[in-house]
Design a protein around this motif. Sequence first.
Motif, short mmCIF file in Angstrom:
data_model
loop_
_atom_site.label_atom_id
_atom_site.label_comp_id
_atom_site.label_asym_id
_atom_site.label_seq_id
_atom_site.Cartn_x
_atom_site.Cartn_y
_atom_site.Cartn_z
N ALA A 1 15.39 12.67 2.82
CA ALA A 1 15.37 12.25 1.41
C ALA A 1 13.95 11.82 1.01
CB ALA A 1 16.33 11.09 1.20
N PRO A 2 13.54 12.10 -0.21
CA PRO A 2 12.20 11.69 -0.67
C PRO A 2 12.08 10.17 -0.73
CG PRO A 2 13.52 12.50 -2.51
CD PRO A 2 14.30 12.80 -1.28
N ALA A 3 10.85 9.69 -0.57
CA ALA A 3 10.60 8.24 -0.58
C ALA A 3 10.99 7.63 -1.93
CB ALA A 3 9.14 7.96 -0.26
N SER A 4 10.74 8.38 -2.99
CA SER A 4 11.10 7.90 -4.33
C SER A 4 12.28 8.72 -4.84
CB SER A 4 9.92 8.06 -5.30
OG SER A 4 8.80 7.31 -4.85
N PRO A 5 13.35 8.06 -5.26
CA PRO A 5 14.51 8.82 -5.75
C PRO A 5 14.18 9.58 -7.02
CG PRO A 5 14.74 6.47 -6.24
CD PRO A 5 13.54 6.62 -5.36
N PRO A 6 14.85 10.70 -7.26
CA PRO A 6 14.58 11.48 -8.47
C PRO A 6 14.94 10.68 -9.72
CG PRO A 6 16.55 12.28 -7.35
CD PRO A 6 15.90 11.31 -6.42
N ASP A 7 14.18 10.87 -10.77
CA ASP A 7 14.40 10.17 -12.03
C ASP A 7 15.48 10.90 -12.82
OD1 ASP A 7 14.21 8.48 -14.15
OD2 ASP A 7 12.43 9.42 -15.01
N ALA A 8 16.62 10.25 -12.99
CA ALA A 8 17.74 10.87 -13.71
C ALA A 8 18.05 10.03 -14.95
CB ALA A 8 18.97 10.96 -12.82
N THR A 9 18.13 10.69 -16.07
CA THR A 9 18.48 10.01 -17.31
C THR A 9 19.99 10.06 -17.51
OG1 THR A 9 16.37 10.66 -18.30
CG2 THR A 9 18.12 9.95 -19.80
N ASN B 1 23.24 8.79 -19.96
CA ASN B 1 23.78 8.20 -21.18
C ASN B 1 25.14 7.60 -20.81
OD1 ASN B 1 24.99 7.58 -23.60
ND2 ASN B 1 24.35 9.46 -24.64
N PRO B 2 25.22 6.29 -20.58
CA PRO B 2 26.43 5.69 -20.01
C PRO B 2 27.70 5.95 -20.82
CG PRO B 2 24.62 4.12 -20.02
CD PRO B 2 24.17 5.29 -20.83
N ARG B 3 27.59 5.97 -22.13
CA ARG B 3 28.79 6.13 -22.96
C ARG B 3 29.30 7.57 -22.98
NH1 ARG B 3 30.11 1.89 -26.54
NH2 ARG B 3 28.63 0.15 -26.48
N GLU B 4 28.43 8.53 -22.71
CA GLU B 4 28.81 9.93 -22.81
C GLU B 4 28.88 10.66 -21.48
OE1 GLU B 4 29.85 11.49 -25.50
OE2 GLU B 4 29.63 9.64 -26.67
N ASP B 5 28.06 10.29 -20.52
CA ASP B 5 28.01 11.02 -19.26
C ASP B 5 29.19 10.63 -18.35
OD1 ASP B 5 25.76 12.21 -20.17
OD2 ASP B 5 24.36 11.11 -18.91
N VAL B 6 29.85 11.64 -17.83
CA VAL B 6 31.03 11.43 -16.99
C VAL B 6 30.61 11.03 -15.59
CG1 VAL B 6 33.08 12.55 -16.01
CG2 VAL B 6 32.38 13.06 -18.36
N ALA B 7 31.20 9.95 -15.10
CA ALA B 7 30.93 9.48 -13.74
C ALA B 7 31.89 10.11 -12.74
CB ALA B 7 31.02 7.96 -13.67
N ILE B 8 33.18 10.15 -13.08
CA ILE B 8 34.19 10.73 -12.19
C ILE B 8 35.23 11.48 -13.00
CG2 ILE B 8 33.92 8.94 -10.42
CD1 ILE B 8 36.64 7.82 -11.35
N LEU B 9 35.87 12.44 -12.35
CA LEU B 9 37.06 13.09 -12.88
C LEU B 9 38.24 12.57 -12.07
CD1 LEU B 9 35.90 16.80 -13.30
CD2 LEU B 9 36.24 15.12 -15.11
#
Length: 389
Positions: free
Chosen positions: A8-16, A18-26
């Motif tokens: 894994a890279p030393a710095s995690p990838p930057d992911a944007t 949107n908490p209200r719209e982006d689905v976390a789980i199905l």
Amino acid sequence: FRQLLRNAPASPPDATVNPREDVAILQYSGGVSGTPKGAMLTHYNLVANTMQFREWFSALAGGKSRFMVALPLATTYGLTCLLNCGVHIGASLILIPRFKTDPVLKLIVKTQPTFFAGVPTMFAAFNNHPHIEKFKLSSVSYWNCGGAPLPLDVMRRFEQLTGRRLIEGYGLAEASPVTHSNTVRGRRKVGTIGQPLSDTHAKIVDMENGRELTVNEVGELIISGPQVMKGYWNKPEETALILKDGWLYTGDIAKMDEDGFFHIINRKKDMIISGGYNIYPREVEAVLHHHPKIKEAVVVGVPDNYYGEIAKAYIFCKGNRLMFEDEVIDFCLNKLAPYKIPKIFEICKPPRHDLRGAELRRHLLAESNKDKTGQKKDKTGQKMEEIVK
């Protein structure tokens, strides 16, 4: 896993996000129709419900609590109330791969958890343990019960044994899942699901016209709040049936009393809750219909003292075929999860020609309710019932 970490890279990838719209789980659920659908729970839904649950149990000490995780984390009950809430307050998580009564009781004594969330079947198992009085369970300050209706005799016996309150709540996958709960301290009403959590609105509406009902009138329970799902994955028609004008239609028949406590009367949908697990009759029936000897199959829930409900399958054979219980069970083994396989099978004569679909289901359910013993047939390969004429 270790190799994955090393690469894994030393710095995690930057992911944007949107908490209200982006689905976390199905989270797959049968919903109102009973066919499996993926409830889209956003990051906002899950975080909101975690914080709502934590505030309800506000006395849980951050950084000092110990959660016993005896529920599957693949369920929203286990995910929100144990994993997410535990991480949120910095609790220790005591993970149990599979619930077995005696090992769990010994682990409670050894690890001294302060919070335990389970389903009614677990508490019934504790009650029925032959040496339950020998186990010191006093470290657990809060016992929470959900996933299925809690029988009053199970609650009373457990509270007598432990001297603690068994807190019953209510929820559904489409609401991340918790919407109601009885109070941790103060007034409660035994036999109810309690009151709505903070920022949660609930009301009872007429099942025909959607009109809001008054105190003690029976109708469908609907809910609004930050924990309510975004919708069903790629199922706009199913979403429209359950989400209307910002309200989640639960499919559960209920009433609200004069003190704002909610009582679940029955389930509008045919889903069976057995030991806290959801069984969808149409899914089981679809498997049984593929058996070469079966013309038709109807699966209903019947009362059971241990599981709350168990699945019973009525089998209608083709012609004069014979059926054995072991034969049907073997057919189901690689096609259904073990808890979904009916506990009772009954071979029936062909139904009256006027009984089909929902009418046949209601007729068979009414017949099964005449005998509430829930006795299982033996599994010695005997002919299950009578030869179909």
